[in-house]
Scaffold this motif. Structure first.
Motif, PDB file in Angstrom:
ATOM      1  N   VAL A  53       0.842  -1.122  -0.070  1.00  0.00           N
ATOM      2  CA  VAL A  53       0.028  -0.002  -0.068  1.00  0.00           C
ATOM      3  C   VAL A  53       1.067   1.222   0.214  1.00  0.00           C
ATOM      4  CG1 VAL A  53      -1.861   1.241   1.263  1.00  0.00           C
ATOM      5  CG2 VAL A  53      -1.980  -1.370   1.245  1.00  0.00           C
ATOM      6  N   LEU A  54       0.609   2.118  -0.925  1.00  0.00           N
ATOM      7  CA  LEU A  54       1.483   3.292  -0.910  1.00  0.00           C
ATOM      8  C   LEU A  54       0.466   4.315  -0.775  1.00  0.00           C
ATOM      9  CD1 LEU A  54       3.961   4.877  -1.818  1.00  0.00           C
ATOM     10  CD2 LEU A  54       2.912   5.215  -4.219  1.00  0.00           C
ATOM     11  N   ALA A  55       0.956   4.947   0.522  1.00  0.00           N
ATOM     12  CA  ALA A  55       0.208   6.009   1.454  1.00  0.00           C
ATOM     13  C   ALA A  55       0.772   7.481   1.452  1.00  0.00           C
ATOM     14  CB  ALA A  55      -0.305   5.457   2.610  1.00  0.00           C
ATOM     15  N   ALA A  56       0.339   8.218   2.475  1.00  0.00           N
ATOM     16  CA  ALA A  56       0.723   9.628   2.810  1.00  0.00           C
ATOM     17  C   ALA A  56       0.348  10.179   3.863  1.00  0.00           C
ATOM     18  CB  ALA A  56       0.801  10.388   1.503  1.00  0.00           C
ATOM     19  N   GLU A  57       1.200  10.869   4.544  1.00  0.00           N
ATOM     20  CA  GLU A  57       0.688  11.617   5.671  1.00  0.00           C
ATOM     21  C   GLU A  57       0.247  13.007   5.388  1.00  0.00           C
ATOM     22  OE1 GLU A  57       0.405  10.690   8.680  1.00  0.00           O
ATOM     23  OE2 GLU A  57       1.609   8.833   8.823  1.00  0.00           O
ATOM     24  N   THR A  94      10.542   1.208 -11.407  1.00  0.00           N
ATOM     25  CA  THR A  94      10.570   0.241 -10.240  1.00  0.00           C
ATOM     26  C   THR A  94       9.131  -0.121  -9.517  1.00  0.00           C
ATOM     27  OG1 THR A  94      12.641   0.989  -9.830  1.00  0.00           O
ATOM     28  CG2 THR A  94      11.726  -0.277  -8.082  1.00  0.00           C
ATOM     29  N   ILE A  95       8.414   1.055  -9.257  1.00  0.00           N
ATOM     30  CA  ILE A  95       6.874   0.726  -8.664  1.00  0.00           C
ATOM     31  C   ILE A  95       6.129   0.075  -9.705  1.00  0.00           C
ATOM     32  CG2 ILE A  95       5.021   1.937  -7.490  1.00  0.00           C
ATOM     33  CD1 ILE A  95       6.778   4.202  -6.770  1.00  0.00           C
ATOM     34  N   TYR A  96       6.211   0.528 -10.972  1.00  0.00           N
ATOM     35  CA  TYR A  96       5.035  -0.272 -11.841  1.00  0.00           C
ATOM     36  C   TYR A  96       5.463  -1.515 -12.162  1.00  0.00           C
ATOM     37  CZ  TYR A  96       2.997  -0.589 -16.539  1.00  0.00           C
ATOM     38  OH  TYR A  96       2.095  -0.953 -17.607  1.00  0.00           O
ATOM     39  N   PRO A 101       1.568  -6.745  -5.956  1.00  0.00           N
ATOM     40  CA  PRO A 101       0.323  -5.831  -6.437  1.00  0.00           C
ATOM     41  C   PRO A 101       0.457  -4.406  -5.478  1.00  0.00           C
ATOM     42  CG  PRO A 101      -0.455  -7.588  -5.200  1.00  0.00           C
ATOM     43  CD  PRO A 101       1.017  -7.776  -5.549  1.00  0.00           C
ATOM     44  N   VAL A 102       0.400  -3.315  -6.040  1.00  0.00           N
ATOM     45  CA  VAL A 102       0.484  -2.066  -5.241  1.00  0.00           C
ATOM     46  C   VAL A 102      -0.859  -1.173  -5.304  1.00  0.00           C
ATOM     47  CG1 VAL A 102       1.496   0.071  -5.305  1.00  0.00           C
ATOM     48  CG2 VAL A 102       2.783  -1.632  -5.956  1.00  0.00           C
ATOM     49  N   ILE A 103      -1.465  -0.855  -4.109  1.00  0.00           N
ATOM     50  CA  ILE A 103      -2.604  -0.107  -3.923  1.00  0.00           C
ATOM     51  C   ILE A 103      -2.162   1.421  -3.640  1.00  0.00           C
ATOM     52  CG2 ILE A 103      -4.964   0.203  -2.796  1.00  0.00           C
ATOM     53  CD1 ILE A 103      -4.516  -2.839  -2.024  1.00  0.00           C
ATOM     54  N   ALA A 104      -2.539   2.404  -4.427  1.00  0.00           N
ATOM     55  CA  ALA A 104      -2.263   3.868  -3.991  1.00  0.00           C
ATOM     56  C   ALA A 104      -3.489   4.237  -3.167  1.00  0.00           C
ATOM     57  CB  ALA A 104      -2.157   4.637  -5.036  1.00  0.00           C
ATOM     58  N   ARG A 105      -3.083   4.775  -1.909  1.00  0.00           N
ATOM     59  CA  ARG A 105      -4.184   5.082  -0.944  1.00  0.00           C
ATOM     60  C   ARG A 105      -3.896   6.718  -1.062  1.00  0.00           C
ATOM     61  NH1 ARG A 105      -4.170   7.538   4.187  1.00  0.00           N
ATOM     62  NH2 ARG A 105      -5.664   7.008   5.466  1.00  0.00           N
ATOM     63  N   VAL A 106      -5.191   7.218  -1.599  1.00  0.00           N
ATOM     64  CA  VAL A 106      -5.174   8.592  -1.979  1.00  0.00           C
ATOM     65  C   VAL A 106      -5.941   9.647  -1.029  1.00  0.00           C
ATOM     66  CG1 VAL A 106      -5.234  10.331  -3.828  1.00  0.00           C
ATOM     67  CG2 VAL A 106      -4.280   8.180  -4.414  1.00  0.00           C
ATOM     68  N   GLN A 107      -5.359  10.032  -0.088  1.00  0.00           N
ATOM     69  CA  GLN A 107      -6.167  10.433   0.991  1.00  0.00           C
ATOM     70  C   GLN A 107      -6.276  12.185   0.734  1.00  0.00           C
ATOM     71  OE1 GLN A 107      -3.097  10.965   0.995  1.00  0.00           O
ATOM     72  NE2 GLN A 107      -2.224  12.175   2.455  1.00  0.00           N
ATOM     73  N   ALA A 119      -0.439   6.593 -10.951  1.00  0.00           N
ATOM     74  CA  ALA A 119      -0.761   5.985 -12.330  1.00  0.00           C
ATOM     75  C   ALA A 119       0.096   4.570 -12.291  1.00  0.00           C
ATOM     76  CB  ALA A 119      -0.357   6.929 -13.413  1.00  0.00           C
ATOM     77  N   VAL A 120       1.151   4.415 -11.521  1.00  0.00           N
ATOM     78  CA  VAL A 120       1.858   3.245 -11.603  1.00  0.00           C
ATOM     79  C   VAL A 120       1.477   2.232 -10.529  1.00  0.00           C
ATOM     80  CG1 VAL A 120       4.023   4.539 -12.426  1.00  0.00           C
ATOM     81  CG2 VAL A 120       3.502   4.299 -10.006  1.00  0.00           C
ATOM     82  N   ALA A 121       0.275   2.536  -9.720  1.00  0.00           N
ATOM     83  CA  ALA A 121      -0.115   1.757  -8.739  1.00  0.00           C
ATOM     84  C   ALA A 121      -1.239   0.763  -9.569  1.00  0.00           C
ATOM     85  CB  ALA A 121      -0.978   2.362  -7.631  1.00  0.00           C
ATOM     86  N   ASP A 122      -1.315  -0.561  -9.133  1.00  0.00           N
ATOM     87  CA  ASP A 122      -2.186  -1.267  -9.754  1.00  0.00           C
ATOM     88  C   ASP A 122      -3.757  -0.963  -9.590  1.00  0.00           C
ATOM     89  OD1 ASP A 122      -0.423  -3.252 -11.119  1.00  0.00           O
ATOM     90  OD2 ASP A 122       0.167  -3.262  -8.901  1.00  0.00           O
TER      91      ASP A 122
END
Length: 263
Positions: A53-57, A94-96, A101-107, A119-122
């Motif tokens: 999971v790719l997330a952000a603070e 590298t991420i793509y 599998p990569v999930i982008a958690r866009v908060q 865009a490089v997340a699945d």
């Protein structure tokens, strides 16, 4: 991992990589790029990790390039600019190409290079209040390194519009064009990501990896005789794999497959 700009954790086969520069809206610089590349390379070979999971603070997912970094780049030589641009291109690739599998958690809001990260997340899950913007043209630039991934995710027609106008668009618009898969209210963001992560972690790790590679390899490939032969070879190979045999056997025996029992 000893990281300055990221937080990385692993729990129940799910790794979470969190951009941790909220004071600059998680804008990236050379350190972020280096650490993201290193983190994804390490997680790609970690057998305990099945999903990332790719997330952000903070309030923004990613504002693109850090202004101080951009100012420094303005004084670079041509060779330095090319080398610097290549590090960003390698990070995105590298991420793509990560086998997990990569999930982008866009908060929150996602601008410029941040759109490339999505865009490089699945799978992309975004809050309904998030906005997206490919703002490069406003600065006399273009979204070159992120371009191939954004065009595939957003589509050619929408990319022509938003690359050229540099206007903001909503999460709902991003979903309509295919960049975002799920749009949810803020209180449902984590539970939605968790459900998707569990679904991915419960599947055969090898099958998930090969399915991801199949989509990437065939997304823009002609369906010719060579492609048909390639698909036949892939299914024959995975049927004979340990997880392929175990999956069929467990289905016939009406039991959970071994990888799920261990999850």
């Amino acid at each position: 991992m000893n990281l300055a700009t990221l937080k990385v954790s692993v729990d129940a086969h799910v790794a979470t990589v969190t951009l941790n520069r909220p004071e600059v809206r998680n804008a990236f610089n050379e350190t972020v790029i280096e650490e993201l590349t290193g983190a994804f390379r390490a997680l790609a070979t970690n057998d305990d990790v099945r999903v990332i999971v790719l997330a952000a603070e903070g309030v923004a997912f990613c504002a693109g390039a850090d202004l101080n970094w951009m100012q420094k780049m303005a004084g670079y030589s041509d060779a330095e600019n090319r080398a610097d641009a290549m590090t960003l291109a390698v990070m995105l690739s590298t991420i793509y190409r990560c086998p997990k599998p990569v999930i982008a958690r866009v908060q929150g809001d996602t601008y410029a290079g941040g759109v490339g990260l999505a865009a490089v997340a699945d799978i992309v899950v975004a809050v309904d209040t998030a906005h997206f913007c490919l703002s490069e043209a406003k600065l006399g630039l273009m979204p070159a390194t992120i371009g191939p991934y954004v065009i595939r995710a957003l589509g050619e027609s929408a990319s022509r519009r938003y690359f050229l106008t540099a206007e903001r668009f909503t999460a709902a618009t991003a979903q309509r064009h295919g960049l975002v898969h799920e749009v949810v209210r803020a209180e449902a963001l984590d539970s939605t990501v968790q459900v998707l992560a569990k679904a991915l972690a419960d599947n055969s790790p090898n099958a998930v990896k090969e399915c991801k590679r199949l989509v990437q390899d065939f997304a823009s490939r002609d369906i010719d005789d060579a492609a048909i032969a390639d698909t036949a070879e892939r299914i024959a190979k995975i049927r004979a794999s340990d997880e392929g045999r175990e999956g069929v056997r467990s289905f016939l025996e009406k039991r959970a497959p071994s990888w799920r029992e261990a999850s």
